[in-house]
Scaffold this active site. Structure first.
Site, PDB file in Angstrom:
ATOM      1  CB  CYS A  54      -0.920  -0.032   1.292  1.00  0.00           C
ATOM      2  SG  CYS A  54      -0.126  -0.167   2.710  1.00  0.00           S
ATOM      3  CG  HIS A 309      -3.867   0.617   4.947  1.00  0.00           C
ATOM      4  ND1 HIS A 309      -3.360  -0.315   3.659  1.00  0.00           N
ATOM      5  CD2 HIS A 309      -5.091   1.187   4.358  1.00  0.00           C
ATOM      6  CE1 HIS A 309      -4.159   0.050   2.861  1.00  0.00           C
ATOM      7  NE2 HIS A 309      -5.303   0.715   2.889  1.00  0.00           N
TER       8      HIS A 309
END
EC number: 3.4.19.12
Length: 976
Positions: A54, A309
């Site tokens: 990510c 994340h």
């Protein structure tokens, strides 16, 4: 409604509700609508997260929306000659980008014109050699990739392409040092691609920039050597911003090194930043345009520096609208108040969150933003970037593949719906006729199979009723509860359509199983009464020959045995065919379990001898009356039967007599040998090589293993086998040479040999088979000093094998795994004497420990003192000696731990750095504060393995910890 599982006539709640009534066509397939994967109008294209990529996706989206960078990359020529020559792309050949630039070009072209909702960046990630399962430092990735891109583009001829990274991202600042004495100014100019800003103790971005440019005093030990004064002088140092790039990257240092734990940690401090940033007050030259607009905020969700994340909030340069880029998902950020940099943390309780400060119009606050990207404010119209023809052709080819996939998925959905409709009609019709009417023919089908037939997601397999059969090949009574009774008409349809068998109709009900089940139930109910009856019958003395022999152990536990046997018969009947629909038990497993059960003694088998006859020991059996035996036989019809006039086993009687004779013989032999070899039996009467006895110049050697085995026999002649051979071959190498030197036999190898007086050796030769004679002779001139004596062995030492043995021992010490070493913490060169945490258990008993502690000095375990130790747990190069050592006496090889010392399990191939991390967890001392030494040698090379550093099993490593310095700034180098 729920199904009555025990009732074979209940056909409600078996999955039929899905098919009755109105049917939703979407329930006939498990294929998602392919149009959900299609890009929406005026929407951006997402990027697939390949596991932990990510962080890469956020940077790619941010760089894609830098139109100048995108245009420059499109101008970069392809390395493939076919494209350069304008021949187009061969249709039978897939395009494979060769360079990083080509990968980025292709990726950007897909992001711009693809019809897909998201694309796969695996080619680009693979080209960079990134591990998709491991999350990397995002800020470090940004720096390394920009450096790589700049280096790659520097070979281009077009200056717009060659200089794009420097033009877009590169600025200049200077380190300026001013001497307080003479005022001389020293300037060091340096390029930067981002400004790294400390956020600790700050609330606003401008405060962070101010601290970055803050003046620093160089005084005391940090004084500056002035070229003009030719001496060290007090000075001031600061950073001056000389020029700024079009795109200003501001790294917020959220991930910092925690000195206490030795790991990175995340600072969850709120930092305020505005959408417009005026950099003019921070510049050396004030006459330029330095107003910047916020264009991107990169965010890390999560409380840990090692997980979480990454998300990006990026502004579309053409429309000025903000978008949230979260891997495949992209959404427009709308609402009355735009909240940039705000994302909820992962796995953090809401109570622990700090309250968000209030923000004015055009300003934002974030505790998760780790990078802010500002673009120089300009009145020029935004660029329109066109995709080059060859790239557009590649994109169109990918779009065609996507359209083909969509059509294929739509067709598969259509076929599934058609099949579902046919099945729907079939089920509706058959379910009406499923119940068997009274007096009509019927079949039994398993409930599990019927449920699978009604489950639209799994096509039914052929009917398999073998798991429901009893030993007689009919329907087992206990399986009725998991079967359903259906009409013969529907059963005929099922067997025609799906096949299988055997069919179970009215004739399949098993009367034999029912009768057997009733017998078992009657016996279970009768067992308690029979137990009382048998107990009373056992009190009656049996006269004459009417009784039967029964094992005492069997009588003590007969009720339990009977109950277990009845339960086993129940279970065997119930589980004889395993699970339903062919998932039968593995035959090998069931056979093995049966063999194990057979090995357990059944009733009255405890008085059966190995020859299958009545055992000779009357202590283990007793006579019971005929009435008692008949009661017992009802429960154990297969039990061995021995009337009380039955003779014992004749073979066992012969063996008993022979055993008694052998015992007497062994006792006599042991007594004779003990009398004959008094010195060998008592350690204190044996000679010692360390202090050679004056009365003889010759001593003989046998293995200590032989001595110990012989002593066992002499002490317990009826339980141990007599020793027939001396077995000296274990002390020799394959060439017949001795494996020990005289010096080693006085020290580390003394526990492996026993010395024998010459007179005793003569008796040994008469009593035992001697395979090899081993002798030590003292050679000494008359009147000479005893210390000058020479000692010669027969056979002589084999130097090659001895060397091989020592090399093998050393190699083994360097190739260990999961061995114990000890870490001892010292303070001011004194060992810490404090209670340590519970340590690893040592492999010796308390009694052995006590014996060792009571030994006089010099006889202590040689492995206690590291300097004195020699090799531990030795392995030897040839077969005989390995065999000898395995059967020899167990030596205590443990290190005696003291308080304050901790045991660690290590392997020879692990590095010193890995050991330091183990020590950190054990002693709470950070790796860089650890000073380790072994036998006076400092251990400093963190990359070296423990084997190469000389750390062997049972080693003691000394740990001296540096005290942490409170003022970390004082440790920093003067030059940044």
């Amino acid at each position: 409604r729920r199904n009555c599982r025990g009732n074979p006539n209940c056909l409600v709640g078996i999955g039929e509700h899905v098919w009755l009534g109105e049917i939703d066509e979407n329930s006939f397939h498990n294929i998602d609508d392919p149009n959900c994967e299609r890009r929406k109008k005026n929407a951006f294209v997402g990027l697939t997260n390949l596991g932990a990529t990510c962080y890469v996706n956020t940077f790619l989206q941010m760089w894609f929306l830098n139109l100048e960078l995108r245009q420059a990359l499109y101008l970069c020529p392809s390395a493939n000659c076919e494209y350069v020559a304008g021949e187009g792309i061969p249709k039978d050949k897939d395009y494979e980008p060769q360079t990083i630039c080509e990968h980025l070009q292709y990726l950007f072209a897909l992001l711009q014109n693809s019809k897909r909702r998201y694309i796969d960046p695996s080619g680009f990630v693979k080209a960079l050699g990134l591990d998709t399962g491991q999350q990397q430092d995002a800020q470090e990735f940004s720096k390394l990739f920009m450096s790589l891109l700049e280096d790659t583009l520097s070979k281009q001829k077009n200056p717009d392409v060659r200089n794009i990274v420097q033009k877009q991202f590169c600025g200049e600042y200077a380190y300026v040092t001013v001497c307080n004495q003479c005022g001389r100014e020293s300037k060091l100019v340096s390029k930067f691609y981002e400004l790294e800003l400390n956020i600790q103790g700050h609330k606003q971005l401008t405060d962070c920039i101010t601290e970055f440019l803050k003046e620093e005093k160089l005084e005391g030990d940090n004084r500056y050597f002035c070229e003009t004064c030719q001496s060290k002088q007090n000075a001031t140092r600061k950073i001056r911003l000389l020029s700024l790039p079009c795109t200003l990257n501001l790294q917020l240092m959220r991930f910092v090194f925690d000195r206490q734990t030795g790991h990175k940690k995340k600072l969850n401090t709120y930092i305020g930043f505005s959408e417009l940033l005026d950099m003019e007050p921070f510049m050396e030259q004030k006459n330029g345009v330095y107003v910047y607009e916020l264009s991107a905020v990169l965010i890390h969700r999560g409380v840990s520096a090692y997980s979480g994340h990454y998300i990006a909030h990026v502004k579309d340069p053409q429309t000025g609208e903000w978008y949230k880029f979260n891997d495949e998902d992209i959404e427009k950020m709308e609402g009355k108040k735009l909240q940039l940099g705000i994302e909820e943390d992962l796995a953090e309780p809401s109570k622990a969150q700090t309250r968000k400060p209030k923000c004015g119009k055009g300003t934002h606050c974030s505790r998760n933003a780790y990078m802010l990207v500002y673009r120089l404010q300009t009145r020029e119209k935004s660029l329109t970037v066109e995709v080059p023809a060859f790239l557009q052709e590649l994109v169109e080819r990918d779009n065609c593949k996507f359209e083909e996939w969509c059509n294929e998925m739509a067709e598969m959905r259509k076929q599934s719906v058609a099949r579902g409709k046919i099945k729907h009609e079939e089920v509706k019709e058959l379910y009406k006729r499923l119940p068997a009417e009274a007096g009509s023919p019927y079949d039994f089908i398993s409930l599990e199979w019927l449920q699978k037939w009604l489950d639209e997601s799994t096509p039914p397999k052929p009917i398999d009723n073998t798991a429901c059969l009893c030993v007689h090949g009919k329907l087992h009574p206990d399986k009725i509860s998991i079967m359903k009774r259906i009409s013969e008409y529907v059963a005929d349809f099922f067997y025609r359509r799906y096949g299988g068998g055997p069919r179970l109709n009215v004739k399949a009900l098993c009367k034999d199983c029912v009768v057997e089940r009733c017998r078992i139930l009657r016996l279970k109910n009768q067992l308690n009464e029979d137990y009382k009856t048998v107990t009373n019958l056992l009190k009656i003395t049996v006269k004459g020959n009417d009784g039967f022999w029964v094992g005492k152990a069997s009588l003590r536990s007969w009720r339990q045995l009977a109950l277990e046997q009845l339960n086993e018969q129940d279970e065997d009947a119930e589980h004889s065919n395993g699970k339903m629909n062919g998932n039968a038990q593995n035959k090998d497993e069931s056979n093995e379990e049966k063999r194990e059960e057979e090995e357990e003694l059944n009733f009255n088998e405890d008085i059966v001898c190995p020859h299958g006859d009545l055992c000779i020991s009357e202590n283990e059996r007793r006579v019971v009356s005929k009435e008692a035996w008949e009661k017992l036989k009802q429960y154990f019809p297969k039990a061995p039967e021995f009337p009380n006039n039955k003779e014992c086993c004749s073979q066992c009687k012969i063996l008993e007599r022979e055993g008694e004779e052998n015992e007497a013989l062994h006792k006599m032999m042991a007594s004779e040998q003990k009398t004959s070899l008094q010195n060998l039996f008592h350690d204190k009467c044996r000679p010692c090589l360390g202090s050679w006895p004056q009365e003889t110049d010759e001593l003989y050697i046998v293995s200590q293993f032989f001595v110990e085995e012989w002593r066992k026999f002499v002490r317990r002649p009826t339980r141990c086998s007599p020793v027939s051979s001396v077995g000296n071959s274990a002390l020799l190498c394959p060439h017949g040479g001795l494996m020990f030197t005289y010096a080693s036999m006085t020290k580390e190898d003394s526990k492996l040999i026993a010395l024998i007086w010459p007179s005793e050796w003569e008796r040994i030769q008469k009593l035992f088979v001697v395979d090899h004679v081993i002798k030590i002779t003292r050679m000494q001139a008359a009147g000479a000093d005893p210390e000058s004596a020479l000692y010669v062995s027969e056979p002589k030492l084999c130097p090659e094998c001895r060397e091989g043995l020592l090399c093998q021992q050393q190699r083994d010490l360097r190739e260990y795994t999961q061995a114990t070493i000890y870490i001892h913490k010292v303070v001011d060169n004194k060992k810490v004497m404090k209670d340590a945490a519970p340590e690893l258990n040592m492999s010796s008993s308390e009694a052995e420990e006590e014996r060792e502690e009571n030994k006089p000095e010099g006889e202590q375990d040689p492995d206690f003192n590291q300097a004195n130790g020699g090799a531990k747990r030795q392995k030897i190069s040839h077969q005989n000696y390995i065999a000898y050592q395995k059967q020899g006496i167990r030596r205590s090889t443990r290190h005696r731990k003291v308080r304050g010392e901790k045991a660690l399990l290590v392997s020879a191939n692990q590095t010193l750095k890995e050991l330091k991390i183990q020590i950190m967890h054990a002693f709470s001392v950070a790796p860089f504060d650890q000073n380790l030494s072994i036998d006076g040698k400092i251990l400093s090379d963190d990359t070296a393995t423990l084997g190469s550093l000389g750390v062997i099993p049972e080693s003691v490593i000394l740990l001296k910890a540096d005290e942490p310095i409170a003022d970390y700034a004082a440790m920093d180098d003067v030059m940044q």
